[in-house]
Motif scaffolding. Structure first.
Motif, PDB file in Angstrom:
ATOM      1  N   VAL A 177     -27.105   6.009 -23.396  1.00 55.22           N
ATOM      2  CA  VAL A 177     -26.372   4.961 -24.098  1.00 55.22           C
ATOM      3  C   VAL A 177     -26.600   3.648 -23.364  1.00 55.22           C
ATOM      4  N   GLU A 179     -25.661  -0.407 -23.603  1.00 53.06           N
ATOM      5  CA  GLU A 179     -24.692  -1.258 -24.272  1.00 53.06           C
ATOM      6  C   GLU A 179     -24.987  -2.739 -24.119  1.00 53.06           C
ATOM      7  N   GLY A 193     -23.806   0.741 -19.800  1.00 51.82           N
ATOM      8  CA  GLY A 193     -24.093   1.950 -20.563  1.00 51.82           C
ATOM      9  C   GLY A 193     -23.776   3.196 -19.770  1.00 51.82           C
TER      10      GLY A 193
END
Length: 241
Positions: A177, A179, A193
């Protein structure tokens, strides 16, 4: 009395870390087993406990504690919790376009017990983000930097120097992930993330900068000072005793 007070503070700090709020990316992994447990618990009550256990583990894994971030200019901070498994000269991922010259790479391995939220190592602008699919080897292995699935982030400091953070999937991780976006300005220690369920994070320091950490050392994202751009101290070595 002082020892007792320190012990109590240590227990409070541990409790705060374990009970920290979960990152939003973990909410589906917390809610799903809990709901499944309640539903299947109507068939057999053991399913209820299994569901709650799964939800509790996910809440623990995705915990996202606040950190006390040192803000002095020149400090490069740890982007991830975990243990330093390698410090070596290496060329940053080619997809970042940072050139062919080797830099000091500090590799941190995250076990399932570590906080998996990654943080910006310094105040910087996101110069480039490049995702590359790959294998899912044990993240503690050195070749994981080259062969595993990864998401590489090039950062530009205020003085024009660059560094890179590379999120690397591990043996059981299947989702990175990120971000942040290209062109975004980050604060030191800002959340960028996470990687789900075991992983590794490589930090490529600016050229000519020596690390102030050693292999085997424990890192705390956003708090541990990995390097100091204003220091002339040589690279550190450590001994396990």
């Amino acid at each position: 009395m002082e020892a007792t007070r320190n012990r109590h503070m240590s227990l409070l700090d541990t409790a705060a870390l374990v009970l920290a709020r979960p990152h939003r990316a973990g909410l589906p992994f917390i809610v799903a087993p809990a709901l499944a447990g309640f539903a299947l618990g109507l068939v057999w009550h053991g399913f209820l406990w299994l569901g709650l256990l799964g939800a509790a583990f996910s809440a623990f894994f995705f915990r996202d504690p606040d950190r006390a971030v040192p803000l002095r200019p020149g400090l490069i901070l740890a982007p991830a919790d975990g243990r330093v498994v390698s410090i070596a000269a290496a060329v940053p991922p080619a997809e970042l376009g940072l050139g062919p010259e080797p830099r000091t790479r500090v590799a941190t391995f995250l076990s399932v017990l570590d906080v998996h939220v990654n943080r910006a190592p310094a105040a910087a602008r996101v110069r480039r983000i490049a995702y590359r699919p790959g294998a899912f080897l044990n993240a503690a292995l050195d070749k994981a930097s080259e062969e595993n699935e990864r998401n590489a982030i090039a950062l530009e400091l205020a003085d024009g120097r660059t560094l890179a953070v590379v999120q690397i999937a591990g043996l059981i991780a299947r989702r990175i992930v990120c971000e942040v976006r290209e062109g975004q300005s980050l604060r030191a220690g800002e959340r960028i993330g996470l990687i789900r369920f075991g992983s590794r994070v490589d930090l490529y320091l600016p050229e000519g900068v020596a690390p102030l950490v050693a292999v085997g050392q424990r890192m705390v994202a956003g708090e541990t000072v990995v390097a100091d751009l204003l220091s002339t101290e040589p690279a550190r070595i450590a001994e396990t005793i």
